[in-house]
Design an enzyme around this catalytic site. Sequence first.
Site: not given
Ligand code: OAD
Length: 249
Positions: A121, A150, A105, A153, A193
Amino acid sequence: MKQVGALLRDSRRVLFITGAGVSAESGIPTFRGAAAAFPDGRTEEGEPFEHVLSGSTFLLEPELSWKYFFRLELSLRGKQPNAAHLAMADLQTSERSVCIATQNIDGLHQLAGSRFVLELHGNLRRIICPRCEYREYLESFEGMSPLPLCPTCRAVLRPDAVLYEESLPEDVFDQFEAEQTRGFDLIFSVGTTSVFDYVTQPILAATERGVPVVEINPEETLVSNLVDFRFAGPAGKTMQALVEAARSP
Ligand code: OAD
């Protein structure tokens, strides 16, 4: 590296599914990383991180949610795209379309120059009124009231970002589906992840159709055993090397 470079060179429609790991090298903590900064993953109020950032908390205790929106914004403020964002943007040519479906985001893919970004997201700094049409994009939340209202409103404003318990923005989801129906010839999953269906499904579907899938993540994930190529390294260095490999046959 050479094999994926060759696939990239021949590709015409590439999809990158990205997550917080892509922005880690810009100095933005990953989601799991941010939660881990709190003892037991709990906030100062003793609540799970997911609770303060949920749709129901925003409705019942918007000031509590805003406290953490401010903290999130502070963690993004002034951050710049890194080598991974820039490499993905570099791959766009008149012959190759690059679609980025991101769970981030932070707006860094757009700042890097990517033109086709689906923000699954939403975007933290796009502020909207849940009641009327008011919306604005803020570079920074500095100086805002702890409970922003706002100007039109007087309803409590909110970031145009998906909170826990909320579903994805329908228009973005539909567009993502339409792009998948058109098809891609190469798919990457980078720095995520992969916990949500909507990011694992395109990978499952691609492997069934024989479309090559590449994962870049230092850690194993739920899709690691499904992909055709896996780079267990940081996104920036790996993406840079892949762009190089695509350029030099
Ligand atoms: P996470 O914080 O769950 O995972 C981050 C991932 O990035 C992990 O798998 C790490 O191993 C990997 N990682 C860390 N450093 C890295 C690097 N330098 N290069 C490549 N990979 C690296 O983040 P997301 O998977 O994005 O949802 O999480 C998904 C969603 O879970 C978020 O958007 C949020 C959360 O719940 C909402 O807010 C709705």
